[in-house]
Design a protein around this motif. Structure first.
Motif, mmCIF file in Angstrom:
data_model
loop_
_atom_site.group_PDB
_atom_site.id
_atom_site.type_symbol
_atom_site.label_atom_id
_atom_site.label_comp_id
_atom_site.label_asym_id
_atom_site.label_seq_id
_atom_site.Cartn_x
_atom_site.Cartn_y
_atom_site.Cartn_z
ATOM 1 N N THR A 181 0.828 -1.206 0.000
ATOM 2 C CA THR A 181 0.000 0.000 0.000
ATOM 3 C C THR A 181 0.860 1.253 0.000
ATOM 4 O O THR A 181 0.576 2.217 -0.720
ATOM 5 N N SER A 182 1.929 1.253 0.777
ATOM 6 C CA SER A 182 2.780 2.443 0.859
ATOM 7 C C SER A 182 3.430 2.753 -0.482
ATOM 8 O O SER A 182 3.788 3.909 -0.751
ATOM 9 N N ARG A 183 3.597 1.763 -1.332
ATOM 10 C CA ARG A 183 4.244 1.975 -2.624
ATOM 11 C C ARG A 183 3.260 2.204 -3.769
ATOM 12 O O ARG A 183 3.668 2.580 -4.868
ATOM 13 N N MET A 184 1.985 1.997 -3.516
ATOM 14 C CA MET A 184 0.979 2.273 -4.539
ATOM 15 C C MET A 184 0.581 3.746 -4.575
ATOM 16 O O MET A 184 0.300 4.302 -5.645
ATOM 17 N N PHE A 185 0.579 4.380 -3.425
ATOM 18 C CA PHE A 185 0.111 5.763 -3.330
ATOM 19 C C PHE A 185 1.251 6.750 -3.551
ATOM 20 O O PHE A 185 2.424 6.423 -3.364
ATOM 21 N N ASP A 186 0.892 7.972 -3.957
ATOM 22 C CA ASP A 186 1.892 9.035 -4.085
ATOM 23 C C ASP A 186 2.445 9.411 -2.715
ATOM 24 O O ASP A 186 3.619 9.771 -2.587
ATOM 25 N N ARG A 187 1.587 9.345 -1.719
ATOM 26 C CA ARG A 187 1.970 9.748 -0.361
ATOM 27 C C ARG A 187 1.344 8.771 0.618
ATOM 28 O O ARG A 187 0.162 8.448 0.532
ATOM 29 N N PHE A 188 2.155 8.287 1.576
ATOM 30 C CA PHE A 188 1.659 7.344 2.564
ATOM 31 C C PHE A 188 2.312 7.657 3.898
ATOM 32 O O PHE A 188 3.534 7.798 3.977
ATOM 33 N N GLN A 189 1.518 7.792 4.942
ATOM 34 C CA GLN A 189 2.047 8.088 6.274
ATOM 35 C C GLN A 189 1.354 7.234 7.319
ATOM 36 O O GLN A 189 0.155 6.958 7.227
ATOM 37 N N ILE A 190 2.132 6.824 8.320
ATOM 38 C CA ILE A 190 1.582 6.209 9.530
ATOM 39 C C ILE A 190 2.023 7.057 10.711
ATOM 40 O O ILE A 190 3.222 7.290 10.894
ATOM 41 N N MET A 191 1.067 7.512 11.495
ATOM 42 C CA MET A 191 1.348 8.298 12.690
ATOM 43 C C MET A 191 0.855 7.527 13.913
ATOM 44 O O MET A 191 -0.305 7.123 13.972
ATOM 45 N N SER A 192 1.754 7.305 14.856
ATOM 46 C CA SER A 192 1.390 6.555 16.046
ATOM 47 C C SER A 192 2.318 6.952 17.178
ATOM 48 O O SER A 192 3.535 7.005 16.998
ATOM 49 N N GLY A 193 1.746 7.201 18.346
ATOM 50 C CA GLY A 193 2.555 7.706 19.456
ATOM 51 C C GLY A 193 3.164 9.026 19.046
ATOM 52 O O GLY A 193 2.477 9.937 18.597
ATOM 53 N N LYS A 237 -0.974 -3.589 -10.220
ATOM 54 C CA LYS A 237 -0.217 -4.694 -10.804
ATOM 55 C C LYS A 237 1.251 -4.332 -10.993
ATOM 56 O O LYS A 237 2.142 -5.155 -10.751
ATOM 57 N N GLN A 238 1.530 -3.100 -11.421
ATOM 58 C CA GLN A 238 2.917 -2.677 -11.583
ATOM 59 C C GLN A 238 3.687 -2.781 -10.275
ATOM 60 O O GLN A 238 4.850 -3.204 -10.248
ATOM 61 N N VAL A 239 3.054 -2.385 -9.177
ATOM 62 C CA VAL A 239 3.713 -2.425 -7.872
ATOM 63 C C VAL A 239 3.949 -3.870 -7.447
ATOM 64 O O VAL A 239 5.040 -4.224 -6.968
ATOM 65 N N PHE A 240 2.949 -4.730 -7.632
ATOM 66 C CA PHE A 240 3.138 -6.138 -7.296
ATOM 67 C C PHE A 240 4.240 -6.760 -8.155
ATOM 68 O O PHE A 240 5.073 -7.515 -7.663
ATOM 69 N N ASP A 241 4.230 -6.421 -9.450
ATOM 70 C CA ASP A 241 5.232 -6.988 -10.353
ATOM 71 C C ASP A 241 6.650 -6.586 -9.955
ATOM 72 O O ASP A 241 7.585 -7.377 -10.077
ATOM 73 N N GLU A 242 6.819 -5.344 -9.497
ATOM 74 C CA GLU A 242 8.151 -4.845 -9.160
ATOM 75 C C GLU A 242 8.798 -5.668 -8.059
ATOM 76 O O GLU A 242 10.028 -5.834 -8.032
ATOM 77 N N TYR A 243 7.989 -6.192 -7.152
ATOM 78 C CA TYR A 243 8.540 -6.909 -6.001
ATOM 79 C C TYR A 243 8.223 -8.402 -6.041
ATOM 80 O O TYR A 243 8.399 -9.104 -5.043
ATOM 81 N N SER A 244 7.781 -8.905 -7.202
ATOM 82 C CA SER A 244 7.462 -10.318 -7.294
ATOM 83 C C SER A 244 8.625 -11.080 -7.900
ATOM 84 O O SER A 244 9.564 -10.505 -8.455
ATOM 85 N N SER A 245 8.527 -12.403 -7.836
ATOM 86 C CA SER A 245 9.589 -13.260 -8.350
ATOM 87 C C SER A 245 9.408 -13.584 -9.822
ATOM 88 O O SER A 245 10.229 -14.288 -10.400
ATOM 89 N N GLY A 246 8.343 -13.096 -10.443
ATOM 90 C CA GLY A 246 8.150 -13.340 -11.866
ATOM 91 C C GLY A 246 6.762 -13.861 -12.164
ATOM 92 O O GLY A 246 6.012 -14.253 -11.260
ATOM 93 N N PRO A 247 6.403 -13.905 -13.445
ATOM 94 C CA PRO A 247 5.038 -14.281 -13.840
ATOM 95 C C PRO A 247 4.678 -15.727 -13.524
ATOM 96 O O PRO A 247 3.509 -16.054 -13.375
ATOM 97 N N ASP A 248 5.677 -16.605 -13.438
ATOM 98 C CA ASP A 248 5.383 -18.013 -13.175
ATOM 99 C C ASP A 248 5.338 -18.345 -11.689
ATOM 100 O O ASP A 248 4.845 -19.398 -11.293
ATOM 101 N N ASP A 249 5.884 -17.466 -10.866
ATOM 102 C CA ASP A 249 5.912 -17.688 -9.413
ATOM 103 C C ASP A 249 5.654 -16.344 -8.754
ATOM 104 O O ASP A 249 6.569 -15.657 -8.338
ATOM 105 N N TYR A 250 4.371 -15.975 -8.649
ATOM 106 C CA TYR A 250 4.016 -14.615 -8.270
ATOM 107 C C TYR A 250 4.127 -14.428 -6.760
ATOM 108 O O TYR A 250 3.152 -14.244 -6.048
ATOM 109 N N ALA A 251 5.368 -14.534 -6.257
ATOM 110 C CA ALA A 251 5.605 -14.422 -4.815
ATOM 111 C C ALA A 251 6.270 -13.084 -4.499
ATOM 112 O O ALA A 251 6.945 -12.496 -5.338
ATOM 113 N N PHE A 252 6.073 -12.638 -3.277
ATOM 114 C CA PHE A 252 6.694 -11.411 -2.783
ATOM 115 C C PHE A 252 8.144 -11.750 -2.488
ATOM 116 O O PHE A 252 8.477 -12.218 -1.409
ATOM 117 N N ALA A 253 9.037 -11.530 -3.473
ATOM 118 C CA ALA A 253 10.397 -12.059 -3.394
ATOM 119 C C ALA A 253 11.463 -10.994 -3.234
ATOM 120 O O ALA A 253 12.607 -11.321 -2.949
#
Length: 352
Positions: free
Chosen positions: A187-199, A240-256
């Motif tokens: 999610t943080s890489r899909m959006f132009d801006r992403f913030q988490i504020m806590s404490g 899909k572009q974001v998932f593809d950037e961090y996946s292991s490829g089209p045949d093994d769609y893992a977060f690699a």
């Protein structure tokens, strides 16, 4: 004592009712809230002027949603379902945004709402959406334990700042049976801006900047967690572009693949010199096949720190490709020294 303003409540009722009551909007909301037609009409005029409502006709006006959109609601956490909230309240406001932006909004809203439901231990969750002047913003806020505090407790980290390091890597969850730990990372890489504020901590990721940022906010400690996301409606990015950037490829769609900001292993002004710091940095990265170690803003590292990563860890996990980037010459020298020692060992694990 002055009465509290009900403007926000009236606005919310108007914007929620306009799709089903275009011809009797003022009368319906007046009756719903127990207010005069004049009071509600005042808010209608403001919403028309600011682009949240559109008015056609004068004698018997017909109202429709304007170019801008706004939604805010606070819910009890118990019984809340992110898919129902999306389809009933958020998705109808975004029917005319481009499909790629809608898909990203759908992913971000449901992931972050579900995280709050399952992990926050909150009593209430607030959800806000605003589409204004071509920028879509969404916020999910809870009154729970706080995301950095919960991660720090789960991993027994000595400082909550180190929780950001785990979020940056991805694949971390305090509930592995029911969650993959990929929600915040993607999610943080899909959006132009992403913030988490806590404490008193804020995690920020912005498109176009090659590093995540953690900074402190002065003031009293705050309860709960606030996640804020923003994206231009003209963005051409796709989920899909974001998932593809961090996946292991089209045949093994893992977060690699992951990018690890090395500087986040620092607490305060300490230098990165010890094996303990290196082990903390490399915790869980053996779950990835390709690990980019980003040394931005790191001016020096110790021999033991480098050796633990580029000799000890590398020998123990030959299936993990380690790629250091943005290292200054002094850091590069320490990395090369550890790599030469690894090669001299013949690839066998050892100690130094």
């Amino acid at each position: 004592m002055a009465r509290p303003s009900r403007s926000a409540e009236i606005d919310a009722a108007l914007l929620q009712a306009v799709a089903t009551h275009p011809r009797d909007l003022v009368g319906m909301v007046s009756a719903q809230l127990g207010l005069s037609n004049a009071r509600v009409s005042t808010q209608v005029r403001k919403l028309v002027a600011t682009g949240y409502l559109r008015k056609d006709g004068t004698t018997r006006p017909v109202y429709t949603m304007g170019r801008n959109r706004r939604f805010w609601q606070r819910y009890p956490r118990a019984g809340l379902a992110e898919d129902t909230l999306w389809s009933a309240h958020l998705s109808p406001l975004l029917r005319d945004v481009p499909r790629n932006v809608l898909d990203i909004a759908h992913h971000g809203a449901t992931e972050m709402i579900n995280n709050a439901i399952d992990h926050s231990e909150a009593t209430h969750i607030g959800v806000q959406l605003e589409l204004r002047d071509g920028v879509l913003s969404m916020t999910v806020a809870d009154d729970g334990i706080g995301i950095f505090r919960k991660i720090a407790r789960a991993l027994q980290l000595p400082d909550e700042r180190l929780a950001l390091l785990e979020l940056s890597k991805g694949k971390f969850t305090t509930d592995p049976r029911n969650h993959s730990g990929e929600g915040v990372f993607f999610t943080s890489r899909m959006f132009d801006r992403f913030q988490i504020m806590s404490g008193e901590l804020v995690f920020s990721h912005e498109e176009g900047h090659d590093k995540d940022i953690l900074f402190d906010v002065d003031g009293m400690p705050k309860e709960g967690t606030v996640v804020s996301m923003g994206i231009s409606t003209t963005s051409v990015r796709t989920a899909k572009q974001v998932f593809d950037e961090y996946s292991s490829g089209p045949d093994d769609y893992a977060f690699a693949k992951t990018v690890v900001p090395v500087r986040l292993a620092q607490v305060g002004g300490e230098n990165l010199i010890s094996r303990s710091q290196a082990k903390r940095l490399m915790q869980r990265v053996d779950r990835f096949r390709h690990v980019v170690l980003d040394f931005s803003d790191v001016t020096t590292i110790g021999q033991a720190f480098a050796d633990e990563i580029f000799r000890v860890f590398a020998q123990a996990h030959p299936e993990v490709e380690l790629v250091p980037v943005h290292a200054v010459p002094e850091v590069q020298q320490m990395i090369r020294r550890a790599e030469r020692a690894r090669d001299a060992d013949g690839g066998q694990p050892g100690i130094a």
